[in-house]
Design a protein around this motif. Structure first.
Motif, PDB file in Angstrom:
ATOM      1  N   ILE A  63       0.871  -1.158   0.000  1.00  0.00           N
ATOM      2  CA  ILE A  63       0.000   0.000   0.000  1.00  0.00           C
ATOM      3  C   ILE A  63       0.907   1.206   0.000  1.00  0.00           C
ATOM      4  O   ILE A  63       1.869   1.266   0.742  1.00  0.00           O
ATOM      5  N   SER A  64       0.608   2.184  -0.829  1.00  0.00           N
ATOM      6  CA  SER A  64       1.483   3.336  -0.890  1.00  0.00           C
ATOM      7  C   SER A  64       0.676   4.595  -1.132  1.00  0.00           C
ATOM      8  O   SER A  64      -0.158   4.637  -2.035  1.00  0.00           O
ATOM      9  N   LEU A  65       0.880   5.589  -0.309  1.00  0.00           N
ATOM     10  CA  LEU A  65       0.307   6.905  -0.520  1.00  0.00           C
ATOM     11  C   LEU A  65       1.433   7.752  -1.073  1.00  0.00           C
ATOM     12  O   LEU A  65       2.333   8.139  -0.344  1.00  0.00           O
ATOM     13  N   THR A  66       1.424   8.002  -2.363  1.00  0.00           N
ATOM     14  CA  THR A  66       2.574   8.616  -2.995  1.00  0.00           C
ATOM     15  C   THR A  66       2.466  10.126  -3.070  1.00  0.00           C
ATOM     16  O   THR A  66       1.383  10.692  -3.124  1.00  0.00           O
ATOM     17  N   ALA A  67       3.620  10.735  -3.128  1.00  0.00           N
ATOM     18  CA  ALA A  67       3.713  12.171  -3.345  1.00  0.00           C
ATOM     19  C   ALA A  67       3.404  12.433  -4.813  1.00  0.00           C
ATOM     20  O   ALA A  67       3.666  11.590  -5.666  1.00  0.00           O
ATOM     21  N   PRO A  68       2.850  13.602  -5.124  1.00  0.00           N
ATOM     22  CA  PRO A  68       2.536  13.910  -6.525  1.00  0.00           C
ATOM     23  C   PRO A  68       3.781  13.857  -7.399  1.00  0.00           C
ATOM     24  O   PRO A  68       4.835  14.348  -7.025  1.00  0.00           O
ATOM     25  N   GLY A  69       3.652  13.239  -8.537  1.00  0.00           N
ATOM     26  CA  GLY A  69       4.738  13.212  -9.497  1.00  0.00           C
ATOM     27  C   GLY A  69       5.881  12.264  -9.182  1.00  0.00           C
ATOM     28  O   GLY A  69       6.851  12.226  -9.921  1.00  0.00           O
ATOM     29  N   ILE A  70       5.781  11.500  -8.131  1.00  0.00           N
ATOM     30  CA  ILE A  70       6.859  10.551  -7.825  1.00  0.00           C
ATOM     31  C   ILE A  70       6.789   9.410  -8.832  1.00  0.00           C
ATOM     32  O   ILE A  70       5.715   8.940  -9.186  1.00  0.00           O
ATOM     33  N   THR A  71       7.943   9.012  -9.302  1.00  0.00           N
ATOM     34  CA  THR A  71       7.990   7.969 -10.325  1.00  0.00           C
ATOM     35  C   THR A  71       8.021   6.580  -9.693  1.00  0.00           C
ATOM     36  O   THR A  71       8.346   6.424  -8.509  1.00  0.00           O
ATOM     37  N   ARG A  99      16.685  14.085  -4.508  1.00  0.00           N
ATOM     38  CA  ARG A  99      16.097  14.842  -3.392  1.00  0.00           C
ATOM     39  C   ARG A  99      14.999  14.036  -2.685  1.00  0.00           C
ATOM     40  O   ARG A  99      13.885  14.486  -2.503  1.00  0.00           O
ATOM     41  N   ILE A 100      15.376  12.823  -2.286  1.00  0.00           N
ATOM     42  CA  ILE A 100      14.485  11.932  -1.526  1.00  0.00           C
ATOM     43  C   ILE A 100      15.071  11.765  -0.135  1.00  0.00           C
ATOM     44  O   ILE A 100      16.274  11.604   0.023  1.00  0.00           O
ATOM     45  N   ARG A 101      14.197  11.785   0.849  1.00  0.00           N
ATOM     46  CA  ARG A 101      14.628  11.547   2.226  1.00  0.00           C
ATOM     47  C   ARG A 101      13.553  10.727   2.928  1.00  0.00           C
ATOM     48  O   ARG A 101      12.385  11.082   2.922  1.00  0.00           O
ATOM     49  N   VAL A 102      13.959   9.610   3.517  1.00  0.00           N
ATOM     50  CA  VAL A 102      13.066   8.812   4.353  1.00  0.00           C
ATOM     51  C   VAL A 102      13.348   9.244   5.783  1.00  0.00           C
ATOM     52  O   VAL A 102      14.480   9.183   6.240  1.00  0.00           O
ATOM     53  N   THR A 120       5.604  15.293   0.578  1.00  0.00           N
ATOM     54  CA  THR A 120       5.657  14.199   1.540  1.00  0.00           C
ATOM     55  C   THR A 120       4.773  13.050   1.072  1.00  0.00           C
ATOM     56  O   THR A 120       3.780  13.257   0.372  1.00  0.00           O
ATOM     57  N   GLY A 121       5.162  11.861   1.444  1.00  0.00           N
ATOM     58  CA  GLY A 121       4.394  10.674   1.103  1.00  0.00           C
ATOM     59  C   GLY A 121       4.606   9.604   2.153  1.00  0.00           C
ATOM     60  O   GLY A 121       5.431   9.754   3.059  1.00  0.00           O
ATOM     61  N   GLU A 122       3.844   8.546   2.035  1.00  0.00           N
ATOM     62  CA  GLU A 122       3.935   7.435   2.974  1.00  0.00           C
ATOM     63  C   GLU A 122       3.920   6.135   2.196  1.00  0.00           C
ATOM     64  O   GLU A 122       3.197   6.011   1.206  1.00  0.00           O
ATOM     65  N   MET A 123       4.740   5.199   2.628  1.00  0.00           N
ATOM     66  CA  MET A 123       4.768   3.875   2.007  1.00  0.00           C
ATOM     67  C   MET A 123       4.480   2.848   3.083  1.00  0.00           C
ATOM     68  O   MET A 123       5.069   2.892   4.159  1.00  0.00           O
ATOM     69  N   ASN A 124       3.573   1.944   2.773  1.00  0.00           N
ATOM     70  CA  ASN A 124       3.244   0.839   3.669  1.00  0.00           C
ATOM     71  C   ASN A 124       3.451  -0.460   2.903  1.00  0.00           C
ATOM     72  O   ASN A 124       2.923  -0.612   1.808  1.00  0.00           O
ATOM     73  N   ILE A 125       4.210  -1.362   3.483  1.00  0.00           N
ATOM     74  CA  ILE A 125       4.440  -2.661   2.856  1.00  0.00           C
ATOM     75  C   ILE A 125       3.996  -3.721   3.856  1.00  0.00           C
ATOM     76  O   ILE A 125       4.481  -3.758   4.987  1.00  0.00           O
ATOM     77  N   LEU A 126       3.088  -4.570   3.436  1.00  0.00           N
ATOM     78  CA  LEU A 126       2.561  -5.612   4.317  1.00  0.00           C
ATOM     79  C   LEU A 126       3.621  -6.685   4.560  1.00  0.00           C
ATOM     80  O   LEU A 126       4.459  -6.955   3.701  1.00  0.00           O
ATOM     81  N   TRP A 127       3.581  -7.293   5.755  1.00  0.00           N
ATOM     82  CA  TRP A 127       4.594  -8.272   6.152  1.00  0.00           C
ATOM     83  C   TRP A 127       4.824  -9.386   5.141  1.00  0.00           C
ATOM     84  O   TRP A 127       5.976  -9.702   4.834  1.00  0.00           O
ATOM     85  N   PRO A 128       3.785 -10.035   4.622  1.00  0.00           N
ATOM     86  CA  PRO A 128       4.069 -11.150   3.708  1.00  0.00           C
ATOM     87  C   PRO A 128       4.933 -10.732   2.509  1.00  0.00           C
ATOM     88  O   PRO A 128       5.898 -11.425   2.167  1.00  0.00           O
ATOM     89  N   ALA A 133       6.634   3.793   6.247  1.00  0.00           N
ATOM     90  CA  ALA A 133       7.709   4.772   6.113  1.00  0.00           C
ATOM     91  C   ALA A 133       7.134   6.087   5.609  1.00  0.00           C
ATOM     92  O   ALA A 133       6.242   6.102   4.758  1.00  0.00           O
ATOM     93  N   GLU A 134       7.653   7.167   6.157  1.00  0.00           N
ATOM     94  CA  GLU A 134       7.296   8.500   5.679  1.00  0.00           C
ATOM     95  C   GLU A 134       8.510   9.057   4.963  1.00  0.00           C
ATOM     96  O   GLU A 134       9.640   8.884   5.414  1.00  0.00           O
ATOM     97  N   TYR A 135       8.270   9.724   3.850  1.00  0.00           N
ATOM     98  CA  TYR A 135       9.372  10.236   3.051  1.00  0.00           C
ATOM     99  C   TYR A 135       9.026  11.591   2.452  1.00  0.00           C
ATOM    100  O   TYR A 135       7.867  11.997   2.421  1.00  0.00           O
ATOM    101  N   VAL A 136      10.059  12.263   1.987  1.00  0.00           N
ATOM    102  CA  VAL A 136       9.918  13.508   1.242  1.00  0.00           C
ATOM    103  C   VAL A 136      10.627  13.304  -0.086  1.00  0.00           C
ATOM    104  O   VAL A 136      11.757  12.801  -0.126  1.00  0.00           O
TER     105      VAL A 136
END
Length: 144
Positions: free
Chosen positions: A2-10, A75-78, A98-106, A90-93
């Motif tokens: 699951i990922s909440l991405t920042a605008p324009g992130i590739t 210009r990425i920073r976690v 700003t954006g957030e990345m969620n990775i499920l355990w499996p 994880a929260e990142y810039v």
């Protein structure tokens, strides 16, 4: 994932962030395993096994250095990494967004295991039944 991405992130930038998270955890697992192996007194020749693990850890650190270099160029920073019962967050810039990345355990464990095998020079295969590395304690990553 699951990922909440920042605008324009590739996709490539998201992949870098995911690799960063995996490499951080893999490094901690290798360090922990090396310490336990050294202190356990169980192995007749711990040096041999430790050499294999240390080689995997060196590979991990080399790749982590490359990812951090790319972070600087892009210009990425976690700045916050945490784990919970669902997975890794994880929260990142990225370029000021700003954006957030969620990775499920499996998914995280599966990719972590596959990468660890590759870094140790082992052949890819299915994950052993019941494989579940111990979760690492929550930590904050210093700015890159």
């Amino acid at each position: 994932m699951i990922s909440l991405t920042a605008p324009g992130i590739t996709c490539e930038e998201l992949s870098l962030i995911k690799s960063f998270l995996l490499l951080q955890f893999i490094h901690k697992v290798f360090e922990r395993d090396l310490r336990i192996m050294k202190e356990s007194g169980v192995f007749k020749t711990p040096e041999l096994y430790m050499e294999v693990l240390a080689g995997g850890d060196r590979q991990t650190l080399m790749l982590l250095t490359e990812v951090k270099r790319e972070f600087k160029n892009r210009r990425i920073r976690v700045y916050q990494v945490a784990q919970n019962e669902r997975g890794i967050e994880a929260e990142y810039v990225c370029r000021g967004y700003t954006g957030e990345m969620n990775i499920l355990w499996p998914a995280f464990r599966s990719e972590m295991f596959a990468r660890m095998k590759a870094y140790l020079g082992l052949q890819p295969s299915s994950m052993p039944i019941g494989y579940a590395p111990e979760p690492l304690s929550t930590f904050t990553i210093s700015p890159t």
